[in-house]
Design a protein around this motif. Structure first.
Motif, PDB file in Angstrom:
ATOM      1  N   GLU A 158       0.972  -1.152  -0.073  1.00  0.00           N
ATOM      2  CA  GLU A 158       0.039  -0.141   0.116  1.00  0.00           C
ATOM      3  C   GLU A 158       0.954   1.203  -0.036  1.00  0.00           C
ATOM      4  OE1 GLU A 158      -3.889   0.302   2.280  1.00  0.00           O
ATOM      5  OE2 GLU A 158      -2.622   1.734   3.482  1.00  0.00           O
ATOM      6  N   ALA A 159       0.341   2.406  -0.573  1.00  0.00           N
ATOM      7  CA  ALA A 159       0.945   3.655  -0.744  1.00  0.00           C
ATOM      8  C   ALA A 159       0.322   4.732  -0.781  1.00  0.00           C
ATOM      9  CB  ALA A 159       2.178   3.595  -1.931  1.00  0.00           C
ATOM     10  N   SER A 160       0.391   5.870  -0.181  1.00  0.00           N
ATOM     11  CA  SER A 160      -0.237   6.910  -0.403  1.00  0.00           C
ATOM     12  C   SER A 160       0.160   8.100  -0.787  1.00  0.00           C
ATOM     13  CB  SER A 160      -0.729   7.143   1.274  1.00  0.00           C
ATOM     14  OG  SER A 160      -1.477   6.311   1.653  1.00  0.00           O
ATOM     15  N   PHE A 161      -0.328   9.237  -1.312  1.00  0.00           N
ATOM     16  CA  PHE A 161       0.359  10.224  -1.775  1.00  0.00           C
ATOM     17  C   PHE A 161      -0.680  11.447  -1.585  1.00  0.00           C
ATOM     18  CE2 PHE A 161      -2.288   8.336  -5.052  1.00  0.00           C
ATOM     19  CZ  PHE A 161      -3.059   9.379  -5.782  1.00  0.00           C
ATOM     20  N   LYS A 162      -0.160  12.691  -1.466  1.00  0.00           N
ATOM     21  CA  LYS A 162      -1.243  13.804  -1.433  1.00  0.00           C
ATOM     22  C   LYS A 162      -0.298  14.944  -1.986  1.00  0.00           C
ATOM     23  CE  LYS A 162      -1.445  13.483   2.859  1.00  0.00           C
ATOM     24  NZ  LYS A 162      -1.604  13.895   4.480  1.00  0.00           N
ATOM     25  N   GLY A 163      -1.115  16.161  -2.508  1.00  0.00           N
ATOM     26  CA  GLY A 163      -0.447  17.247  -3.075  1.00  0.00           C
ATOM     27  C   GLY A 163      -1.606  18.265  -3.517  1.00  0.00           C
ATOM     28  N   ILE A 164      -1.234  19.392  -3.874  1.00  0.00           N
ATOM     29  CA  ILE A 164      -2.141  20.679  -4.212  1.00  0.00           C
ATOM     30  C   ILE A 164      -1.571  20.877  -5.723  1.00  0.00           C
ATOM     31  CG2 ILE A 164      -2.868  22.997  -3.949  1.00  0.00           C
ATOM     32  CD1 ILE A 164      -2.350  22.768  -1.085  1.00  0.00           C
ATOM     33  N   ILE A 165      -2.645  20.783  -6.509  1.00  0.00           N
ATOM     34  CA  ILE A 165      -2.386  20.872  -8.065  1.00  0.00           C
ATOM     35  C   ILE A 165      -3.102  22.141  -8.440  1.00  0.00           C
ATOM     36  CG2 ILE A 165      -2.459  19.949 -10.475  1.00  0.00           C
ATOM     37  CD1 ILE A 165      -2.777  17.294  -9.102  1.00  0.00           C
ATOM     38  N   PRO A 166      -2.175  23.190  -8.917  1.00  0.00           N
ATOM     39  CA  PRO A 166      -2.990  24.528  -9.447  1.00  0.00           C
ATOM     40  C   PRO A 166      -3.433  24.396 -10.899  1.00  0.00           C
ATOM     41  CG  PRO A 166      -0.424  24.790  -9.508  1.00  0.00           C
ATOM     42  CD  PRO A 166      -0.871  23.447  -8.936  1.00  0.00           C
ATOM     43  N   MET A 167      -4.531  24.720 -11.367  1.00  0.00           N
ATOM     44  CA  MET A 167      -5.103  24.325 -12.568  1.00  0.00           C
ATOM     45  C   MET A 167      -5.833  25.782 -12.853  1.00  0.00           C
ATOM     46  SD  MET A 167      -6.571  20.733 -11.556  1.00  0.00           S
ATOM     47  CE  MET A 167      -6.792  20.087 -13.296  1.00  0.00           C
ATOM     48  N   ALA A 168      -5.939  25.723 -14.402  1.00  0.00           N
ATOM     49  CA  ALA A 168      -6.842  26.865 -14.924  1.00  0.00           C
ATOM     50  C   ALA A 168      -8.291  26.318 -14.732  1.00  0.00           C
ATOM     51  CB  ALA A 168      -6.513  27.052 -16.229  1.00  0.00           C
ATOM     52  N   TYR A 169      -9.282  27.147 -14.712  1.00  0.00           N
ATOM     53  CA  TYR A 169     -10.709  26.835 -14.666  1.00  0.00           C
ATOM     54  C   TYR A 169     -11.596  27.832 -15.528  1.00  0.00           C
ATOM     55  CZ  TYR A 169     -15.444  26.745 -12.622  1.00  0.00           C
ATOM     56  OH  TYR A 169     -16.842  26.655 -12.461  1.00  0.00           O
TER      57      TYR A 169
END
Length: 252
Positions: A158-169
């Motif tokens: 098992e592996a976990s990940f997280k992060g904030i991704i800036p995107m155009a909307y």
């Protein structure tokens, strides 16, 4: 005659705060049920990503948006989406995950769980009964867990990940006068430094309740999410989620 004028004036004063409330603050809240098909796979290295067989699942999302009249201050929309899928794959080649090598022909249970939260800041470029057009930025926070298990031996990882991704909307909506019908397309997109993430949807809408207090609108459409990330907390993934959704939006 004088009494009738006074009564009309009082009535207008009572109605005015309601009729102009949407000009001061509009609140939109909605929920969607999404029949999701999943393709692709994940790994712990760019060379070892495998394609897994995932089952179709029903996932859900909720959102709320606040629109106001203050110039230069963006409107705010918050969206939460849960993506859960699993399946069993007969490996055609060896696959390594979390230090364990699963040989070819192994029956491998795979599970992907991703929580996504969007904080969208946007401006209304146009906003009327016929056409509305929004543009802004989206800070998409993702928190995911990938799990694999050898069906025969029970060996797992098992592996976990997280992060904030800036995107155009952006979002565009077109209404058909006097019918309650409309269409919209909405999307967020990022392509940067080996990461590519998109979240787009399009739908037909029908407003079946429209009055001074509340509007209620049905949505039926199609949504497509692609998550192509490299080395995010030592995780590599190339996953696609798509399918038909139905939703309900309430406008106060």
């Amino acid at each position: 005659m004088k009494k009738r004028v006074i009564a009309a004036a009082i009535g207008a004063l009572c109605i005015a705060p309601v009729t102009h409330a949407d000009m001061l603050l509009g609140i939109y809240a909605g929920a969607q049920g999404w029949n999701t098909s999943t393709s692709g796979g994940f790994s712990e290295s760019s060379a070892g990503t495998a394609d897994f067989d995932f089952d179709s699942k029903t996932n859900g999302s909720v959102y709320v948006a606040f629109e106001h009249f203050v110039p230069l201050v963006p409107n705010v929309k918050v969206n939460y989406l849960q993506l859960d899928t699993d399946g069993v794959t007969d490996l055609s080649a060896s696959f390594e995950f979390e230090g364990t090598v699963y040989e070819a022909n192994t029956s491998l249970l795979t599970d992907a769980s991703i929580d996504s939260a969007d904080i969208i800041l946007y401006y209304e470029i146009f906003d009327n009964d016929l056409v509305s057009f929004d543009i802004g930025i989206n800070g998409k926070y993702i928190d995911g867990t990938f799990y694999v298990e050898d069906v025969d031996s029970g060996e797992s990882g098992e592996a976990s990940f997280k992060g904030i991704i800036p995107m155009a909307y952006s979002r565009v909506q077109v209404g058909l006068p006097f019918t309650g019908l409309g269409v919209y397309a909405e999307g967020s997109y990022l392509s940067f430094d080996s990461h590519e993430v998109r979240d787009i949807q399009a739908a037909i809408t029908y407003s079946f309740v429209e009055n001074l207090a509340i509007d209620m609108t049905l949505q039926v459409g199609y949504r497509d999410i692609s998550v192509d990330i490299e080395d995010l907390d030592d995780i590599y993934a190339d996953l696609g989620f798509d399918g038909v959704f139905a939703g309900l939006e309430i406008h106060f």
